[in-house]
Design an enzyme around this catalytic site. Structure first.
Site, PDB file in Angstrom:
ATOM      1  N   LYS A   1       0.845  -1.204   0.000  1.00  0.00           N
ATOM      2  CA  LYS A   1       0.000   0.000   0.000  1.00  0.00           C
ATOM      3  C   LYS A   1       0.875   1.247   0.000  1.00  0.00           C
ATOM      4  O   LYS A   1       0.625   2.193  -0.756  1.00  0.00           O
ATOM      5  CB  LYS A   1      -0.938  -0.009   1.222  1.00  0.00           C
ATOM      6  CG  LYS A   1      -2.061  -1.040   1.102  1.00  0.00           C
ATOM      7  CD  LYS A   1      -2.854  -1.226   2.394  1.00  0.00           C
ATOM      8  CE  LYS A   1      -3.927  -2.296   2.219  1.00  0.00           C
ATOM      9  NZ  LYS A   1      -4.711  -2.580   3.420  1.00  0.00           N
TER      10      LYS A   1
ATOM     11  N   GLN B   1      -4.592  -1.204   9.693  1.00  0.00           N
ATOM     12  CA  GLN B   1      -4.538  -2.518   9.041  1.00  0.00           C
ATOM     13  C   GLN B   1      -5.147  -3.572   9.964  1.00  0.00           C
ATOM     14  O   GLN B   1      -4.814  -3.661  11.144  1.00  0.00           O
ATOM     15  CB  GLN B   1      -3.067  -2.866   8.699  1.00  0.00           C
ATOM     16  CG  GLN B   1      -2.903  -4.163   7.924  1.00  0.00           C
ATOM     17  CD  GLN B   1      -3.557  -4.133   6.535  1.00  0.00           C
ATOM     18  OE1 GLN B   1      -3.648  -3.087   5.892  1.00  0.00           O
ATOM     19  NE2 GLN B   1      -4.010  -5.288   6.074  1.00  0.00           N
TER      20      GLN B   1
ATOM     21  N   ASP C   1     -10.868   3.608   4.597  1.00  0.00           N
ATOM     22  CA  ASP C   1     -11.332   2.228   4.442  1.00  0.00           C
ATOM     23  C   ASP C   1     -12.861   2.153   4.389  1.00  0.00           C
ATOM     24  O   ASP C   1     -13.410   1.110   4.044  1.00  0.00           O
ATOM     25  CB  ASP C   1     -10.860   1.384   5.633  1.00  0.00           C
ATOM     26  CG  ASP C   1      -9.616   0.562   5.313  1.00  0.00           C
ATOM     27  OD1 ASP C   1      -9.521   0.056   4.186  1.00  0.00           O
ATOM     28  OD2 ASP C   1      -8.765   0.428   6.208  1.00  0.00           O
TER      29      ASP C   1
END
Ligand code: GUN
Length: 293
Positions: free
Chosen positions: A53, A97, A120
């Site tokens: 990422k 994460q 997200d």
């Protein structure tokens, strides 16, 4: 192989290229979007994802700041870091994460991220807005899967879709996006009775359960679009380690109309959509200063 291969790597490359051009234009106003990536613990797969990422972000001109934290970190310390990032004017997006270590309450943590920086799309505010059609940031993997489906068929209204998997990250938002696109959606999971027959009715199959080779050729309606979200690390009989999805790819490709590979399908699109969400978050939050020039 009868099915057309849906190339997520190529589509992600194109989207990243387009985004890079927009980031360059934004940079002329002095704004560089910045993504904070928070990783707690030492799950090797999570470390790999975070590296990918960050690398992809830098490649399009988005800055990243990584916070790699000890697995024993107290939840209060993580919440304090999120609060600092929420207040930091230079931080546009915050990615926590997952999974988090078991002693940390994931709901508390995701709720602590400011909804405007929640790239997200996991915060209840974004979930609620999305489900009610009021906007909301869309989670990256389902958003990427929708882009991939669109490459095969622009209008999916009226089609039968099945989502196998009911996670908050993929299954539930995926079902919602398909519903919004006009599909008749079945949400199934690993305990669904009669899953093969239910799956065989679907024109679109999205599977995200983490079970290598779960979906077999005979589960698939001839010509169906198959999107494989699974990323499973397996050791084959010859001792070689490789990545496979939740679909028995070789046999399924003989029946499906179009299918995503693993790797090279949904994975790169998840990252491309994260970068899109980060760019959009930067634009929305800094709109006033951009207008003021
Ligand atoms: N872990 C697995 N997939 C994801 C994702 O899309 N976002 C985050 N933050 N963690 C994940």
């Amino acid at each position: 192989m009868a099915a057309a291969l849906i190339d997520g790597t190529a589509l992600a490359r194109r989207l990243n290229g387009e985004l890079k051009a927009k980031v360059e234009v934004l940079a002329t106003t002095g704004i560089v979007p910045c993504l904070a990536v928070v990783l707690v613990g030492d799950d090797p797969a999570s470390h790999t994802y975070v590296r990918s990422k960050s690398r992809a972000a830098r490649a399009v001109g988005i800055a990243t700041v990584e916070h790699r934290l000890d697995a024993q970190l107290a939840e209060a310390e993580l919440l304090a870091l999120i609060e600092r990032l929420n207040r930091d004017p230079e931080t546009d997006g915050i990615l926590i994460q997952l999974p988090l270590p078991k002693h940390i309450d994931v709901t508390n943590v995701l709720k602590a991220v400011h909804p405007a920086k929640d790239v997200d799309g996991f915060h209840p505010t974004n979930v609620g807005e999305r489900v009610t059609g009021a906007g909301g940031i869309i989670p990256c993997t389902p958003m990427g899967a929708m882009f991939l489906i669109e490459t095969v068929r622009a209008n999916i209204e009226g089609l039968d879709a099945i989502v196998i998997g009911m996670s908050n990250i993929v299954g539930k938002p995926m079902a919602d996006l398909l519903l919004s696109a006009g599909c008749t959606v079945t949400v199934a999971h690993i305990k669904t009775v009669g899953l093969p027959a239910i799956c065989r009715r679907a024109d679109i199959v999205v599977v995200a359960v983490g079970k290598p080779g779960l979906v077999r050729a005979e589960w698939i309606k001839p010509g169906a679009i198959v999107i494989d979200v699974g990323i499973n690390r397996i050791t084959s009989s010859d001792g070689e380690k490789r990545l496979v999805g939740d679909v028995a790819f070789e046999e399924a490709a003989g029946v499906a109309g179009a299918i995503t590979p693993v790797p090279g399908g949904v994975g790169p699109m998840t990252i491309a959509c994260l970068l899109l969400n980060t760019f959009e978050a930067a634009i929305s939050r800094r709109a006033a200063s951009i207008r003021a020039g």
